[in-house]
Motif scaffolding. Structure first.
Motif, short mmCIF file in Angstrom:
data_model
loop_
_atom_site.label_atom_id
_atom_site.label_comp_id
_atom_site.label_asym_id
_atom_site.label_seq_id
_atom_site.Cartn_x
_atom_site.Cartn_y
_atom_site.Cartn_z
N LYS A 70 -2.18 -10.95 4.84
CA LYS A 70 -2.17 -12.39 5.08
C LYS A 70 -3.47 -13.07 4.64
O LYS A 70 -3.43 -14.16 4.06
CB LYS A 70 -1.94 -12.64 6.59
N ASN A 71 -4.60 -12.43 4.92
CA ASN A 71 -5.89 -13.09 4.72
C ASN A 71 -6.73 -12.55 3.56
O ASN A 71 -7.73 -13.17 3.19
CB ASN A 71 -6.72 -13.01 6.00
N TYR A 72 -6.35 -11.38 3.02
CA TYR A 72 -7.13 -10.77 1.94
C TYR A 72 -6.21 -10.34 0.80
O TYR A 72 -6.01 -9.15 0.56
CB TYR A 72 -7.92 -9.57 2.45
N PRO A 73 -5.63 -11.29 0.08
CA PRO A 73 -4.75 -10.93 -1.03
C PRO A 73 -5.51 -10.14 -2.10
O PRO A 73 -6.69 -10.40 -2.37
CB PRO A 73 -4.29 -12.29 -1.57
N ASN A 74 -4.84 -9.17 -2.67
CA ASN A 74 -5.41 -8.34 -3.75
C ASN A 74 -6.60 -7.50 -3.29
O ASN A 74 -7.42 -7.08 -4.11
CB ASN A 74 -5.80 -9.20 -4.95
N LEU A 75 -6.68 -7.23 -1.99
CA LEU A 75 -7.67 -6.27 -1.47
C LEU A 75 -6.90 -5.16 -0.77
O LEU A 75 -6.05 -5.42 0.07
CB LEU A 75 -8.64 -6.95 -0.51
N SER A 76 -7.22 -3.91 -1.13
CA SER A 76 -6.51 -2.76 -0.57
C SER A 76 -7.48 -1.82 0.12
O SER A 76 -8.59 -1.59 -0.36
CB SER A 76 -5.79 -1.98 -1.68
N ILE A 77 -7.06 -1.29 1.26
CA ILE A 77 -7.78 -0.18 1.87
C ILE A 77 -7.10 1.11 1.45
O ILE A 77 -5.89 1.12 1.18
CB ILE A 77 -7.84 -0.29 3.41
N ALA A 78 -7.86 2.18 1.36
CA ALA A 78 -7.30 3.43 0.84
C ALA A 78 -8.05 4.61 1.43
O ALA A 78 -9.13 4.48 1.99
CB ALA A 78 -7.39 3.45 -0.68
N GLY A 79 -7.43 5.79 1.30
CA GLY A 79 -8.14 7.01 1.65
C GLY A 79 -7.74 7.62 2.97
O GLY A 79 -6.86 7.14 3.68
N CYS A 80 -8.44 8.70 3.30
CA CYS A 80 -8.04 9.54 4.44
C CYS A 80 -8.27 8.88 5.79
O CYS A 80 -7.70 9.31 6.79
CB CYS A 80 -8.74 10.89 4.37
N SER A 81 -9.08 7.85 5.88
CA SER A 81 -9.25 7.16 7.16
C SER A 81 -7.94 6.53 7.61
O SER A 81 -7.74 6.31 8.81
CB SER A 81 -10.31 6.06 7.04
N TYR A 82 -7.06 6.25 6.65
CA TYR A 82 -5.86 5.48 6.96
C TYR A 82 -4.54 6.16 6.60
O TYR A 82 -3.57 6.06 7.35
CB TYR A 82 -5.92 4.13 6.23
N PHE A 83 -4.49 6.87 5.48
CA PHE A 83 -3.19 7.26 4.92
C PHE A 83 -2.99 8.76 4.78
O PHE A 83 -2.21 9.19 3.95
CB PHE A 83 -2.99 6.57 3.57
N GLY A 84 -3.67 9.57 5.56
CA GLY A 84 -3.44 11.01 5.51
C GLY A 84 -4.68 11.77 5.14
O GLY A 84 -5.41 11.38 4.22
N VAL A 85 -4.92 12.89 5.84
CA VAL A 85 -6.18 13.61 5.66
C VAL A 85 -6.15 14.63 4.53
O VAL A 85 -7.19 15.04 4.04
CB VAL A 85 -6.58 14.33 6.98
N GLY A 86 -4.99 15.07 4.10
CA GLY A 86 -4.93 16.09 3.06
C GLY A 86 -5.21 15.52 1.68
O GLY A 86 -5.03 14.32 1.41
N ILE A 87 -5.66 16.38 0.77
CA ILE A 87 -5.95 15.95 -0.59
C ILE A 87 -4.68 15.44 -1.27
O ILE A 87 -4.71 14.45 -2.00
CB ILE A 87 -6.59 17.10 -1.39
N LEU A 112 -4.15 3.78 -12.54
CA LEU A 112 -4.28 2.40 -13.02
C LEU A 112 -4.62 2.38 -14.51
O LEU A 112 -4.02 1.63 -15.29
CB LEU A 112 -5.37 1.68 -12.22
N GLN A 113 -5.58 3.22 -14.91
CA GLN A 113 -5.94 3.29 -16.32
C GLN A 113 -4.75 3.70 -17.18
O GLN A 113 -4.55 3.16 -18.28
CB GLN A 113 -7.09 4.28 -16.53
N GLY A 121 -2.86 2.37 -7.40
CA GLY A 121 -3.09 2.14 -8.82
C GLY A 121 -1.88 1.51 -9.49
O GLY A 121 -2.00 0.54 -10.26
N ASP A 122 -0.70 2.05 -9.20
CA ASP A 122 0.54 1.50 -9.78
C ASP A 122 0.81 0.08 -9.30
O ASP A 122 1.28 -0.78 -10.05
CB ASP A 122 1.72 2.41 -9.45
N ASN A 123 0.50 -0.17 -8.02
CA ASN A 123 0.73 -1.49 -7.44
C ASN A 123 -0.15 -2.54 -8.11
O ASN A 123 0.31 -3.64 -8.45
CB ASN A 123 0.47 -1.44 -5.94
N ILE A 124 -1.43 -2.21 -8.30
CA ILE A 124 -2.34 -3.15 -8.95
C ILE A 124 -1.92 -3.40 -10.40
O ILE A 124 -1.92 -4.53 -10.88
CB ILE A 124 -3.79 -2.64 -8.88
N ALA A 125 -1.52 -2.33 -11.08
CA ALA A 125 -1.10 -2.48 -12.48
C ALA A 125 0.08 -3.45 -12.60
O ALA A 125 0.17 -4.22 -13.57
CB ALA A 125 -0.71 -1.12 -13.05
N GLY A 126 0.96 -3.42 -11.60
CA GLY A 126 2.11 -4.32 -11.62
C GLY A 126 1.74 -5.78 -11.44
O GLY A 126 2.52 -6.68 -11.79
N LYS A 127 0.56 -6.03 -10.90
CA LYS A 127 0.10 -7.41 -10.68
C LYS A 127 -0.72 -7.96 -11.84
O LYS A 127 -0.93 -9.18 -11.92
CB LYS A 127 -0.75 -7.48 -9.40
#
Length: 462
Positions: free
Chosen positions: A426-443, A20-21, A454-460
């Motif tokens: 639908k109910n939480y615009p501009n709020l994202s969940i992230a990390g190994c709990s949801y999208f994969g356990v490997g680094i 994002l930076q 980060g890229d998605n937020i930058a686009g907004k």
């Protein structure tokens, strides 16, 4: 000026801010960036400790080099000169109180050729004969959402799966194979079965990519994985980093979010990223309508113990890098990495350093969980004595407890995630969940997840 808050300073949160930076600087966007971490240090499960010339990783011990985005990040950080690669060697399965080499030409214990199957000392002749049915039996309706345990057992037989494959896969994915989907583990197995009519034939046809990946496939850094975290932190020059402060709530307002910290600081945020464990996300949002999804994400636990000795690493079996424990064993641990052999940089004086793993799938786990660090060290030392014949007392002991902090990608995970994402969109615009709990356990998966968000937020951002 808009404000972006990332909660969680693990690898996913840091990579979210890194990418994002980068976009913010390139596009000259006027935005406030804030990263909040409850610990006094960044990195989460990536944390190195140093003692008597040993480097000990209290969480993950390496990164899969071939994962998309990993080497790209290393190069962006100008950190390639600090890279170290794993030493290759024989991995063993400890069963019937003996070390048996996992056959060459296998992946996760799955034979990639008939020769590999034939060479196995872990499977009887009858078991090998049963595995041959994979060569002729077509797919009878298994999909990527099916249980990988049921799939492999159906085609390769109970004995091969239980004796050789399950110890490896269960060690990697921390769960019962019958509760893990093919999609969340090895999705290409279905493609192999459908395209080649056989799992083994599919591996054989794609042998080159697996052989290439098997050599030097893991990376770390000269001073441990914490040095990658330190390097990431150094580059976040436009980010306010708040360490040692936990978050107490995230409340949705009309057009923004109110993030409340434990020191009563309130941050008004336009975008929020929750790079946190599922249980913490659930607690912060306090939305009963989402609990039916949150409650379906399951976790496992593990206790890991390092033992460092004043004896040379050469006392280990030649060319070995560690073992996984099968049934019919006199040791309690689930696995052991011979760290000083696999990672030369972890032992400055070439002294022996081993790491033992005790997972929640272990029948003795509940008893182990209640033990003190001193009592756990006694258990680990006895396991080392039985498996490796090392009788000396350790000069270094390091115990880490990861209780209910290892996500399990079971059969319910994918459906729960899809439902949760729909509700959040639908109910939480501009709020994202992230990390190994949801999208994969490997680094590597965490790095990619952070980059995507980060890229998605930058686009907004305007």
């Amino acid at each position: 000026m808009e404000t972006v808050v990332v909660l969680g300073g693990g690898i996913t949160g840091l990579c979210t801010m890194h990418y994002l930076q980068r976009q913010v600087q390139e596009k000259k966007i006027d935005v406030r960036l804030v990263l909040v971490e409850k610990n006094t240090y960044l990195g989460g499960k990536l944390y190195s400790e140093y003692e008597q010339g040993f480097i000990m990783e209290t969480g993950a011990d390496s990164i899969v080099a071939r994962h998309k985005g990993v080497m790209e990040l290393v190069e962006e950080l100008n950190f390639k000169q600090d890279l170290v690669y794993n030493e290759t060697g024989i991995s063993y399965i400890y069963t019937n109180n003996e070390l048996h080499a996992i056959p060459a030409d296998s992946t996760f214990g799955i034979p990639m050729s008939l020769h590999s199957l034939e060479e196995s000392t872990l499977v009887s002749e009858e078991g090998k004969k049963e595995a041959l049915k994979d060569l002729t039996m077509p797919n009878v309706g298994f999909t990527k959402d099916s249980s990988i345990g049921e799939f492999l057992t159906y085609y390769l037989g109970e004995e091969l799966v239980q004796n050789q494959i399950a110890p490896v896969l269960a060690g990697v994915y921390s769960g019962d194979l019958h509760q893990l989907s093919i999609a969340s583990t090895l999705p290409y197995l279905i493609d192999y079965k459908n395209e080649y009519g056989s799992i083994i034939k599919g591996f054989d046809a794609n042998r080159e990519q697996f052989v290439k990946a098997a050599n030097k496939k893991f990376i770390s850094f000269k001073n441990g994985l914490s040095s990658l975290i330190d390097r990431l932190e150094e580059t976040l020059t436009d980010v306010e980093i708040l360490k040692g402060i936990s978050t107490t709530s995230v409340n949705k307002q009309e057009d923004h979010y109110q993030v409340t910290l434990a020191n009563d600081t309130i941050i008004e945020a336009d975008h929020v990223v929750l790079a946190l464990p599922n249980e913490t996300v659930q607690h912060l949002l306090q939305d009963a309508t989402l609990n039916r999804y949150f409650d379906q994400f399951n976790t496992a636990s593990a206790i890991t113990i390092y033992l460092g000795f004043d004896v040379p690493d050469s006392r280990l079996p030649a060319d070995g890098t560690g073992f996984i424990v099968s049934h019919n064993s006199d040791v309690i641990c689930n696995a052991s990495t011979w760290t000083s052999r696999k990672w030369k940089h972890t032992s400055a004086n070439e002294q022996l350093l081993v790491r033992l793993f005790y997972k929640s799938i272990n029948p003795a786990y509940e008893k182990l969980r209640r033990m003190t660090d001193e009592e756990l060290a006694v258990v680990a030392l006895e396991d080392v004595r039985k498996s490796l014949g090392i009788k000396e007392k350790p000069s270094v002991v390091n115990v880490s407890r990861w209780i209910d902090q290892m996500p399990k990608y079971d059969l319910a995970h994918r459906e729960a995630l899809q439902g949760l994402l729909r509700e959040l969109e639908k109910n939480y615009p501009n709020l994202s969940i992230a990390g190994c709990s949801y999208f994969g356990v490997g680094i590597g998966a965490c790095i990619q997840n952070g980059k995507k968000i980060g890229d998605n937020i930058a686009g907004k951002l305007s």
